[in-house]
Design an enzyme around this catalytic site. Structure first.
Site, PDB file in Angstrom:
ATOM      1  N   CYS A  86       0.807  -1.226   0.000  1.00 48.68           N
ATOM      2  CA  CYS A  86       0.000   0.000   0.000  1.00 48.68           C
ATOM      3  C   CYS A  86       0.838   1.272   0.000  1.00 48.68           C
ATOM      4  O   CYS A  86       0.320   2.347  -0.293  1.00 48.68           O
ATOM      5  CB  CYS A  86      -0.968   0.000   1.181  1.00 48.68           C
ATOM      6  SG  CYS A  86      -0.176   0.124   2.792  1.00 48.68           S
ATOM      7  N   HIS A 123      -2.532  12.202  15.341  1.00 51.40           N
ATOM      8  CA  HIS A 123      -3.009  11.329  14.265  1.00 51.40           C
ATOM      9  C   HIS A 123      -1.842  10.502  13.739  1.00 51.40           C
ATOM     10  O   HIS A 123      -0.786  11.050  13.399  1.00 51.40           O
ATOM     11  CB  HIS A 123      -3.590  12.182  13.132  1.00 51.40           C
ATOM     12  CG  HIS A 123      -3.965  11.410  11.914  1.00 51.40           C
ATOM     13  ND1 HIS A 123      -5.118  10.666  11.832  1.00 51.40           N
ATOM     14  CD2 HIS A 123      -3.326  11.247  10.724  1.00 51.40           C
ATOM     15  CE1 HIS A 123      -5.183  10.084  10.637  1.00 51.40           C
ATOM     16  NE2 HIS A 123      -4.104  10.422   9.945  1.00 51.40           N
ATOM     17  N   HIS A 126      -4.725   5.086   9.859  1.00 55.97           N
ATOM     18  CA  HIS A 126      -6.016   4.408   9.975  1.00 55.97           C
ATOM     19  C   HIS A 126      -5.793   2.914  10.135  1.00 55.97           C
ATOM     20  O   HIS A 126      -4.710   2.398   9.855  1.00 55.97           O
ATOM     21  CB  HIS A 126      -6.886   4.673   8.740  1.00 55.97           C
ATOM     22  CG  HIS A 126      -7.337   6.091   8.631  1.00 55.97           C
ATOM     23  ND1 HIS A 126      -6.562   7.055   8.011  1.00 55.97           N
ATOM     24  CD2 HIS A 126      -8.451   6.725   9.087  1.00 55.97           C
ATOM     25  CE1 HIS A 126      -7.202   8.227   8.084  1.00 55.97           C
ATOM     26  NE2 HIS A 126      -8.345   8.055   8.730  1.00 55.97           N
ATOM     27  N   ASP A 130      -8.126  -5.687   6.563  1.00 59.24           N
ATOM     28  CA  ASP A 130      -7.557  -6.552   5.517  1.00 59.24           C
ATOM     29  C   ASP A 130      -6.102  -6.940   5.820  1.00 59.24           C
ATOM     30  O   ASP A 130      -5.314  -7.166   4.919  1.00 59.24           O
ATOM     31  CB  ASP A 130      -7.653  -5.867   4.153  1.00 59.24           C
ATOM     32  CG  ASP A 130      -6.962  -4.499   4.143  1.00 59.24           C
ATOM     33  OD1 ASP A 130      -6.328  -4.139   5.161  1.00 59.24           O
ATOM     34  OD2 ASP A 130      -7.053  -3.797   3.119  1.00 59.24           O
ATOM     35  N   ARG A 138      -4.888  -4.211   9.747  1.00 56.99           N
ATOM     36  CA  ARG A 138      -3.785  -3.493   9.114  1.00 56.99           C
ATOM     37  C   ARG A 138      -3.752  -2.067   9.647  1.00 56.99           C
ATOM     38  O   ARG A 138      -4.605  -1.257   9.310  1.00 56.99           O
ATOM     39  CB  ARG A 138      -3.933  -3.484   7.592  1.00 56.99           C
ATOM     40  CG  ARG A 138      -2.894  -2.597   6.882  1.00 56.99           C
ATOM     41  CD  ARG A 138      -2.902  -2.808   5.365  1.00 56.99           C
ATOM     42  NE  ARG A 138      -4.191  -2.511   4.770  1.00 56.99           N
ATOM     43  CZ  ARG A 138      -4.497  -1.365   4.137  1.00 56.99           C
ATOM     44  NH1 ARG A 138      -3.603  -0.417   4.002  1.00 56.99           N
ATOM     45  NH2 ARG A 138      -5.705  -1.191   3.635  1.00 56.99           N
ATOM     46  N   CYS A 140      -2.374   1.140   9.138  1.00 57.50           N
ATOM     47  CA  CYS A 140      -1.753   1.811   8.007  1.00 57.50           C
ATOM     48  C   CYS A 140      -1.275   3.183   8.495  1.00 57.50           C
ATOM     49  O   CYS A 140      -2.075   4.100   8.669  1.00 57.50           O
ATOM     50  CB  CYS A 140      -2.795   1.945   6.897  1.00 57.50           C
ATOM     51  SG  CYS A 140      -2.164   2.683   5.385  1.00 57.50           S
TER      52      CYS A 140
END
Ligand code: FE
Length: 152
Positions: A86, A123, A126, A130, A138, A140
């Site tokens: 990704c 932050h 997310h 999957d 995951r 990410c």
């Protein structure tokens, strides 16, 4: 514009940075803006996302610990990192259940779960469903809000 070098967090000038103190921080965005490099501030406090395949850790494979680049909170061990296509560093679990916390994010016409640092509320990225076993999750993450230290 702030006259700050955008390459790495200015930890020496960040009085909140600690890898041992897990006390929750309540620091204003104005104060973080004064302390953090602009590029870190934009992701950590304005929830920006670094472009895929541009961060320093998306394909990193070394053994060690990933800390919050804003506050030093220990977030992930490298053994929970997995090769994801990704373009962002991806992990299947956090170091401790309260290393991070979660918030629903309905921006950009999507329903996502935001991941924030459990200590400083920055932050981080997310979490998606999957990921690989054993969790199927995951995480990410944005490289720029992570700080890796290799095992000695
Ligand atoms: Fe943090």
């Amino acid at each position: 514009m702030d006259n700050i070098t955008p390459s790495s967090p200015t930890k020496m000038e960040n009085p909140y940075y600690s890898r041992t103190d897990t006390t929750h921080l309540d620091v204003t965005d104005a104060e973080w803006k004064r302390i953090l490099p602009d590029s870190v501030f934009e992701v950590a406090r304005h929830k920006a996302t670094e472009r895929a395949f541009t961060g320093k850790y998306w394909d990193a494979e070394g053994l060690g610990m990933y800390y919050c680049a804003v506050c030093g909170n220990a977030l992930f061990r490298s053994d929970s990192k997995f090769g994801s296509s990704c373009g962002w560093p991806s992990f299947y679990q956090a170091l401790r259940p309260n290393s991070v916390r979660y918030e629903e994010d309905n921006t950009f016409g999507m329903v996502r779960t935001e991941v924030l640092c459990g200590r400083c509320d920055s932050h981080l990225g997310h979490i998606f469903d999957d990921g690989p076993p054993p969790t199927g999750k995951r995480f990410c993450m944005n490289s720029i809000v992570l700080d890796f230290e290799a095992d000695k």
